[in-house]
Write a protein that holds these residues in place. Structure first.
Motif, mmCIF file in Angstrom:
data_model
loop_
_atom_site.group_PDB
_atom_site.id
_atom_site.type_symbol
_atom_site.label_atom_id
_atom_site.label_comp_id
_atom_site.label_asym_id
_atom_site.label_seq_id
_atom_site.Cartn_x
_atom_site.Cartn_y
_atom_site.Cartn_z
ATOM 1 N N ARG A 109 -22.164 53.169 -45.948
ATOM 2 C CA ARG A 109 -23.440 53.882 -45.875
ATOM 3 C C ARG A 109 -24.449 53.101 -46.707
ATOM 4 O O ARG A 109 -24.326 53.031 -47.929
ATOM 5 N N THR A 110 -25.418 52.477 -46.055
ATOM 6 C CA THR A 110 -26.424 51.681 -46.752
ATOM 7 C C THR A 110 -27.666 52.538 -46.946
ATOM 8 O O THR A 110 -28.202 53.094 -45.992
ATOM 9 N N ILE A 111 -28.124 52.634 -48.187
ATOM 10 C CA ILE A 111 -29.289 53.452 -48.515
ATOM 11 C C ILE A 111 -30.337 52.558 -49.155
ATOM 12 O O ILE A 111 -30.117 52.004 -50.239
ATOM 13 N N PRO A 112 -31.496 52.401 -48.512
ATOM 14 C CA PRO A 112 -32.558 51.616 -49.133
ATOM 15 C C PRO A 112 -33.288 52.441 -50.182
ATOM 16 O O PRO A 112 -33.461 53.658 -50.027
ATOM 17 N N GLY A 113 -33.688 51.784 -51.265
ATOM 18 C CA GLY A 113 -34.438 52.487 -52.296
ATOM 19 C C GLY A 113 -34.042 52.033 -53.684
ATOM 20 O O GLY A 113 -33.071 51.305 -53.874
ATOM 21 N N ARG A 114 -34.823 52.473 -54.653
ATOM 22 C CA ARG A 114 -34.546 52.167 -56.049
ATOM 23 C C ARG A 114 -33.352 52.988 -56.498
ATOM 24 O O ARG A 114 -33.252 54.190 -56.237
ATOM 25 N N ALA A 115 -32.411 52.347 -57.177
ATOM 26 C CA ALA A 115 -31.146 53.002 -57.535
ATOM 27 C C ALA A 115 -31.364 54.301 -58.300
ATOM 28 O O ALA A 115 -30.704 55.311 -58.031
ATOM 29 N N LEU A 116 -32.283 54.302 -59.250
ATOM 30 C CA LEU A 116 -32.475 55.495 -60.077
ATOM 31 C C LEU A 116 -33.151 56.628 -59.324
ATOM 32 O O LEU A 116 -33.179 57.766 -59.819
ATOM 33 N N ASP A 117 -33.676 56.345 -58.130
ATOM 34 C CA ASP A 117 -34.167 57.407 -57.263
ATOM 35 C C ASP A 117 -33.064 57.931 -56.342
ATOM 36 O O ASP A 117 -33.061 59.108 -55.970
ATOM 37 N N VAL A 118 -32.131 57.050 -55.973
ATOM 38 C CA VAL A 118 -31.074 57.410 -55.017
ATOM 39 C C VAL A 118 -29.873 58.059 -55.705
ATOM 40 O O VAL A 118 -29.332 59.070 -55.227
ATOM 41 N N LEU A 119 -29.436 57.506 -56.831
ATOM 42 C CA LEU A 119 -28.201 57.976 -57.468
ATOM 43 C C LEU A 119 -28.212 59.468 -57.782
ATOM 44 O O LEU A 119 -27.168 60.136 -57.607
ATOM 45 N N PRO A 120 -29.314 60.058 -58.248
ATOM 46 C CA PRO A 120 -29.278 61.492 -58.533
ATOM 47 C C PRO A 120 -28.972 62.363 -57.324
ATOM 48 O O PRO A 120 -28.596 63.535 -57.481
ATOM 49 N N ARG A 121 -29.100 61.803 -56.120
ATOM 50 C CA ARG A 121 -28.824 62.576 -54.906
ATOM 51 C C ARG A 121 -27.346 62.523 -54.507
ATOM 52 O O ARG A 121 -26.933 63.230 -53.580
ATOM 53 N N LEU A 122 -26.560 61.682 -55.194
ATOM 54 C CA LEU A 122 -25.137 61.561 -54.867
ATOM 55 C C LEU A 122 -24.331 62.614 -55.631
ATOM 56 O O LEU A 122 -24.732 63.086 -56.686
ATOM 57 N N ALA A 123 -23.167 62.939 -55.083
ATOM 58 C CA ALA A 123 -22.391 64.093 -55.561
ATOM 59 C C ALA A 123 -21.739 63.858 -56.917
ATOM 60 O O ALA A 123 -21.151 62.793 -57.154
ATOM 61 N N ASP A 124 -21.798 64.859 -57.780
ATOM 62 C CA ASP A 124 -21.114 64.816 -59.070
ATOM 63 C C ASP A 124 -19.610 64.676 -58.853
ATOM 64 O O ASP A 124 -19.022 65.398 -58.036
#
Length: 211
Positions: A109-124
């Motif tokens: 799964r490739t997600i474009p974007g700044r890491a610190l904007d994307v990572l908070p959306r990933l599951a704990d």
């Protein structure tokens, strides 16, 4: 470092041969002015993914797919790599590399974007391994997010912590080196991480999240 030790280090880093797909992805990285992980670093990532029987891996810094291909090779057959990069055109090269390596499209799964904007959306607690190869001035923030993302017993891995020898240089550090030194100190002193610093590639900092 003695000449013999340098020779041994170079021999170890090149011990595992790369196939045509990895050589292609590495050539695309070099054309784009990127510095992909070394062969030894890639082989280590593959080994680490296999050692935790990784089903879910998060990668910060897709590049052209060199490190991602190694990670996929070590993961379970039903594993999914989630990889983030600020440059979506690089991710197309990575998708081509993954496909050429024989991985189905749903394995990455490739997600474009700044890491610190994307990572908070990933599951704990949803990941077995987090590989960090992004903006090194953000490495402490990556560590914080990784601790949230990892399950107990999961691995966090940072690439490039030697910074071409500048991390251990007594000269006045750049902001990047200053942050890397803070990262090394934080991981070493953490009560929830069991760390090791591996002299492979440009330095591979690895730590297991204690249960």
């Amino acid at each position: 470092m003695t000449g013999n030790r340098q020779t041994s280090w170079a021999f170890a880093d090149a011990f595992v041969a790369e196939d045509e797909t990895l050589r292609w992805a590495r050539a695309r990285a070099q054309e784009a002015g990127l510095r992909p992980v070394s062969t030894g670093t890639g082989a280590t990532l593959r080994l680490l993914a296999a050692s935790v029987n990784a089903k879910a891996v998060a990668e910060i810094g897709t590049g052209t797919g060199v490190s991602g291909t190694y990670l996929l090779q070590g993961m379970r057959r039903d594993g999914v790599l989630t990889t983030v990069d600020i440059e979506p055109e690089r991710q197309q090269f990575a998708r081509d590399a993954f496909r050429a390596a024989g991985f189905a499209g749903n394995r990455a799964r490739t997600i474009p974007g700044r890491a610190l904007d994307v990572l908070p959306r990933l599951a704990d607690g949803g990941y077995d391994l987090v590989f960090c190869d992004g903006d090194r001035t953000e490495c402490l923030e990556y560590l914080e997010e990784s601790l949230r993302l990892l399950r107990p017993g999961g691995l966090v891995v940072f690439e490039g912590v030697f910074a071409d020898g500048r991390t251990v240089d007594a000269a006045a550090p750049t902001p990047e080196v200053h942050r890397l030194r803070e990262l090394l100190r934080a991981v070493r002193e953490s009560r929830v991480l069991l760390p090791v610093l591996l002299p492979v590639g440009d330095g591979l900092l690895c730590a297991i999240k204690r249960g």
